[in-house]
Design an enzyme around this catalytic site. Structure first.
Site, PDB file in Angstrom:
ATOM      1  N   HIS A 313      96.981  54.388  67.622  1.00  0.00           N
ATOM      2  CA  HIS A 313      95.781  53.566  67.750  1.00  0.00           C
ATOM      3  C   HIS A 313      95.905  52.695  68.986  1.00  0.00           C
ATOM      4  O   HIS A 313      97.004  52.233  69.296  1.00  0.00           O
ATOM      5  CB  HIS A 313      95.569  52.687  66.510  1.00  0.00           C
ATOM      6  CG  HIS A 313      94.178  52.166  66.408  1.00  0.00           C
ATOM      7  ND1 HIS A 313      93.767  51.017  67.036  1.00  0.00           N
ATOM      8  CD2 HIS A 313      93.090  52.683  65.786  1.00  0.00           C
ATOM      9  CE1 HIS A 313      92.486  50.832  66.782  1.00  0.00           C
ATOM     10  NE2 HIS A 313      92.046  51.831  66.041  1.00  0.00           N
ATOM     11  N   ASP A 370      91.965  57.390  59.915  1.00  0.00           N
ATOM     12  CA  ASP A 370      91.323  58.706  59.887  1.00  0.00           C
ATOM     13  C   ASP A 370      92.234  59.817  59.394  1.00  0.00           C
ATOM     14  O   ASP A 370      91.760  60.880  59.009  1.00  0.00           O
ATOM     15  CB  ASP A 370      90.732  59.028  61.257  1.00  0.00           C
ATOM     16  CG  ASP A 370      89.572  58.105  61.527  1.00  0.00           C
ATOM     17  OD1 ASP A 370      88.753  57.952  60.612  1.00  0.00           O
ATOM     18  OD2 ASP A 370      89.518  57.497  62.600  1.00  0.00           O
TER      19      ASP A 370
HETATM   20  C1  SDX Z   1      89.516  55.616  65.786  1.00  0.00           C
HETATM   21  O1  SDX Z   1      89.395  51.683  68.720  1.00  0.00           O
HETATM   22  C2  SDX Z   1      89.039  51.759  67.524  1.00  0.00           C
HETATM   23  O2  SDX Z   1      88.834  50.764  66.905  1.00  0.00           O
HETATM   24  C3  SDX Z   1      88.817  53.129  66.982  1.00  0.00           C
HETATM   25  C4  SDX Z   1      88.742  53.249  65.444  1.00  0.00           C
HETATM   26  C5  SDX Z   1      87.495  52.570  64.899  1.00  0.00           C
HETATM   27  O3  SDX Z   1      87.517  52.177  63.719  1.00  0.00           O
HETATM   28  O4  SDX Z   1      86.493  52.492  65.618  1.00  0.00           O
HETATM   29  O5  SDX Z   1      89.896  52.716  64.813  1.00  0.00           O
HETATM   30  C6  SDX Z   1      88.621  54.725  65.017  1.00  0.00           C
HETATM   31  O6  SDX Z   1      89.065  56.119  66.766  1.00  0.00           O
HETATM   32  C7  SDX Z   1      90.963  55.833  65.330  1.00  0.00           C
HETATM   33  C8  SDX Z   1      91.770  56.715  66.305  1.00  0.00           C
HETATM   34  C9  SDX Z   1      91.527  58.133  65.979  1.00  0.00           C
HETATM   35  N1  SDX Z   1      92.124  59.028  66.960  1.00  0.00           N
HETATM   36  C10 SDX Z   1      93.140  59.837  66.676  1.00  0.00           C
HETATM   37  O7  SDX Z   1      93.726  59.804  65.606  1.00  0.00           O
HETATM   38  C11 SDX Z   1      93.473  60.817  67.766  1.00  0.00           C
HETATM   39  C12 SDX Z   1      94.963  60.871  68.022  1.00  0.00           C
HETATM   40  N2  SDX Z   1      95.355  59.636  68.604  1.00  0.00           N
HETATM   41  C13 SDX Z   1      95.400  59.486  70.022  1.00  0.00           C
HETATM   42  O8  SDX Z   1      94.679  60.322  70.815  1.00  0.00           O
HETATM   43  C14 SDX Z   1      95.715  58.094  70.547  1.00  0.00           C
HETATM   44  O9  SDX Z   1      96.789  57.589  69.830  1.00  0.00           O
HETATM   45  C15 SDX Z   1      94.563  57.074  70.600  1.00  0.00           C
HETATM   46  C16 SDX Z   1      93.370  57.585  71.398  1.00  0.00           C
HETATM   47  C17 SDX Z   1      94.102  56.707  69.184  1.00  0.00           C
HETATM   48  C18 SDX Z   1      95.086  55.785  71.298  1.00  0.00           C
HETATM   49  O10 SDX Z   1      95.418  56.095  72.593  1.00  0.00           O
HETATM   50  P1  SDX Z   1      96.088  55.046  73.594  1.00  0.00           P
HETATM   51  O11 SDX Z   1      96.081  53.671  73.072  1.00  0.00           O
HETATM   52  O12 SDX Z   1      95.446  55.268  74.917  1.00  0.00           O
HETATM   53  O13 SDX Z   1      97.606  55.508  73.581  1.00  0.00           O
HETATM   54  P2  SDX Z   1      98.285  56.297  74.710  1.00  0.00           P
HETATM   55  O14 SDX Z   1      97.470  57.500  74.992  1.00  0.00           O
HETATM   56  O15 SDX Z   1      98.498  55.332  75.841  1.00  0.00           O
HETATM   57  O16 SDX Z   1      99.675  56.760  74.132  1.00  0.00           O
HETATM   58  C19 SDX Z   1     100.897  56.068  74.293  1.00  0.00           C
HETATM   59  C20 SDX Z   1     102.012  57.055  74.090  1.00  0.00           C
HETATM   60  C21 SDX Z   1     101.897  58.255  75.022  1.00  0.00           C
HETATM   61  O17 SDX Z   1     103.225  58.749  75.201  1.00  0.00           O
HETATM   62  P3  SDX Z   1     104.042  58.365  76.538  1.00  0.00           P
HETATM   63  O18 SDX Z   1     103.182  58.759  77.707  1.00  0.00           O
HETATM   64  O19 SDX Z   1     104.287  56.893  76.473  1.00  0.00           O
HETATM   65  O20 SDX Z   1     105.316  59.185  76.461  1.00  0.00           O
HETATM   66  O21 SDX Z   1     101.964  57.612  72.764  1.00  0.00           O
HETATM   67  C22 SDX Z   1     101.708  59.023  72.858  1.00  0.00           C
HETATM   68  C23 SDX Z   1     101.126  59.267  74.236  1.00  0.00           C
HETATM   69  O22 SDX Z   1     101.337  60.586  74.662  1.00  0.00           O
HETATM   70  N3  SDX Z   1     100.718  59.340  71.804  1.00  0.00           N
HETATM   71  C24 SDX Z   1     100.812  60.379  70.979  1.00  0.00           C
HETATM   72  C25 SDX Z   1      99.712  60.271  70.130  1.00  0.00           C
HETATM   73  N4  SDX Z   1      98.976  59.180  70.466  1.00  0.00           N
HETATM   74  C26 SDX Z   1      99.599  58.617  71.510  1.00  0.00           C
HETATM   75  N5  SDX Z   1     101.709  61.368  70.871  1.00  0.00           N
HETATM   76  C27 SDX Z   1     101.499  62.281  69.891  1.00  0.00           C
HETATM   77  N6  SDX Z   1     100.428  62.233  69.038  1.00  0.00           N
HETATM   78  C28 SDX Z   1      99.549  61.239  69.128  1.00  0.00           C
HETATM   79  N7  SDX Z   1      98.508  61.179  68.309  1.00  0.00           N
END
Ligand code: SDX
Length: 435
Positions: A313, A370
């Protein structure tokens, strides 16, 4: 430097300017940098709005480090335990919890507005039989403006209230109609005698054994309770991508039906509200619990685009308080439904293994709301392609509250970010025969 200012120094020219800091009621104070371009000739660069507060708001507060979520000051745990979804909708819109009379009146008003124009119902005939319900939802909600254009003056408080209650009332009707169309069943009209969640379940599943357990059309209160909880947890979440989209569209003075349709479109993406559907698709892709280690390895591989849907998140970096609440319900729903679906076993195995994995621990990647909402919806027999629609029904209350708050402000500037231009420098046109 004054206590309540941030000093910025240009290391090239030595110029220093103080920018005022504003204290928040809760959470980080903000620095007003609007003079930055005037003072230094530069913009702030913040893709993804990681550190940019785009507005003032009194609706929802999140402390991502401590896993706190408040609606109008009330902890989500308390609202989830004691409230009905309509009570929470009222709270978000009006700022205070309703008394008995206010709630009864609000329920009646929302139920009254849940009916849709027959001409709008016919819009569904234009959609292909297997159209995705989110595609129908975006289109049909946007087209509400065509029916109410005489009552859409965003400066008129009466019109604003009508728009807000129409949107909340009609969303569940349009959502259920999208589903009925996709399965080729006749549309079920809303009923005034049912609560919001009961009414939605009735419009979705009327004549289905999963909901009607006897001849008297008794709606299973356990399902209603679970849905009520999911709707409360999804009702608002501060300045997330879809809410910010609603605000951006609203800043142009666009009508609220168009703004909410824009929010629905933004919500659909798999990184946002589409994640609950993406969770189930991911579980189908993983196939069996034996494959979990292989897919966890893929999620950790920076050269692989696969990510664990329902994990991580932007704001919550320790735990998502909604996930904590819903996890319990998820286990209850699964044990009650006594389902033998291997997908549930797979989901729980994925949860367990990812939570132990150093990659996910170090990056603070936990199951979000989710991950569990998708599993619960599946156990409640909600079809997978309706999951994001369910989220949209709940979030409409939050979107409308934010739109309302914005319209109440005397002057809201049109949303207009700047950019860091990286294209070609100025160059002269070359005629086609010389290229
Ligand atoms: C919602 O914002 C809100 O309030 C949204 C929400 C709402 O109520 O409105 O809460 C609803 O949208 C919940 C989120 C649902 N999405 C998912 O579940 C999709 C999977 N999650 C990701 O795509 C991701 O974690 C996000 C989009 C939710 C957050 O992305 P960020 O904050 O931009 O995190 P990041 O991309 O900077 O990641 C940081 C690190 C990275 O690794 P490094 O580059 O540091 O090595 O964590 C890794 C990412 O690659 N990472 C993951 C991951 N999510 C982040 N690795 C594996 N699986 C994942 N899901």
């Amino acid at each position: 430097m004054a206590n309540d200012a941030l000093l910025i120094k240009h290391t090239g020219t030595g110029k220093e300017v103080e920018y005022p800091l504003t204290k928040a009621v809760l959470g980080a104070e903000t620095v007003d940098m609007r003079g930055l371009y005037r003072d230094f000739g530069c913009f702030s660069y913040d893709p993804g709005y990681m550190i940019t507060a785009s507005c003032k708001s009194a609706i929802t507060y999140i402390d991502g480090d401590r896993g706190i979520l408040l609606y109008r000051g009330y902890p989500i745990e308390q609202l989830a335990e004691h409230c009905d979804f309509m009570e929470v909708a009222y709270l978000l819109l009006k700022g205070e919890l309703p008394n008995k009379d206010q709630l009864r009146e609000f329920n009646l008003e929302i139920a009254d507005r849940s009916i849709i124009h027959e001409a709008l119902r016919k819009f569904f005939d234009g959609f292909h039989y297997d159209a995705h319900p989110m595609a129908m939802l975006v289109g049909v909600v946007g087209s509400l403006a065509a029916f109410y254009h005489r009552e859409m003056d965003v400066k008129n408080p009466e019109h604003r209230w009508l728009c807000a209650t129409r949107l909340i009332g009609k969303l569940s009707t349009i959502a259920a109609a999208s589903y009925r169309h996709s399965i080729g069943r006749p549309f079920v009209y809303p009923r005034m005698d049912l609560s919001y969640c009961e009414n939605f379940l009735n419009m979705m599943f009327s004549r289905s054994a999963q909901i009607y357990i006897d001849q008297d059309h008794y709606i299973d209160p356990f399902l209603v309770k679970a849905l009520n909880l999911l709707f409360i947890l999804h009702a608002d979440h501060e300045q997330n991508a879809s809410t910010s989209t609603v605000r951006l569209a609203g800043s142009t003075g666009a009508n609220p039906y168009a703004c909410i349709a824009a929010g629905i479109a933004a919500l659909w993406g798999p990184a946002h509200g589409g994640a609950n559907e993406a969770v189930l698709n991911m579980l189908a892709q993983i196939g069996t619990a034996a494959n979990v280690p292989k897919f966890i390895a893929k999620a950790k591989d920076p050269n692989d685009t696969f990510r664990l849907m329902g994990f991580g998140h932007r704001v919550y970096k320790n735990f998502d308080p909604r996930a904590t609440i819903i996890r319990k319900t998820c286990y209850e729903v699964l044990s009650r439904s006594q389902t033998n679906d291997p997908m549930f076993e797979l989901a729980l195995s994925l949860e367990e293994q990812a939570l132990k994995d150093p990659y996910f621990i170090e990056r603070k990647l936990y199951p979000n709301v989710d991950f569990y909402s998708g599993i619960i919806y599946k156990a409640l027999s909600i079809p997978v392609d309706m999951f994001t629609v369910m989220f949209a029904i709940a979030r409409t209350t939050g979107w409308v509250a934010h739109w309302y708050e914005m319209m109440d402000e005397p002057a809201t500037p049109i949303g207009r970010p700047r950019q860091l231009y990286v294209g070609p420098a100025r160059r002269d046109f070359v005629p086609i025969y010389q290229r």
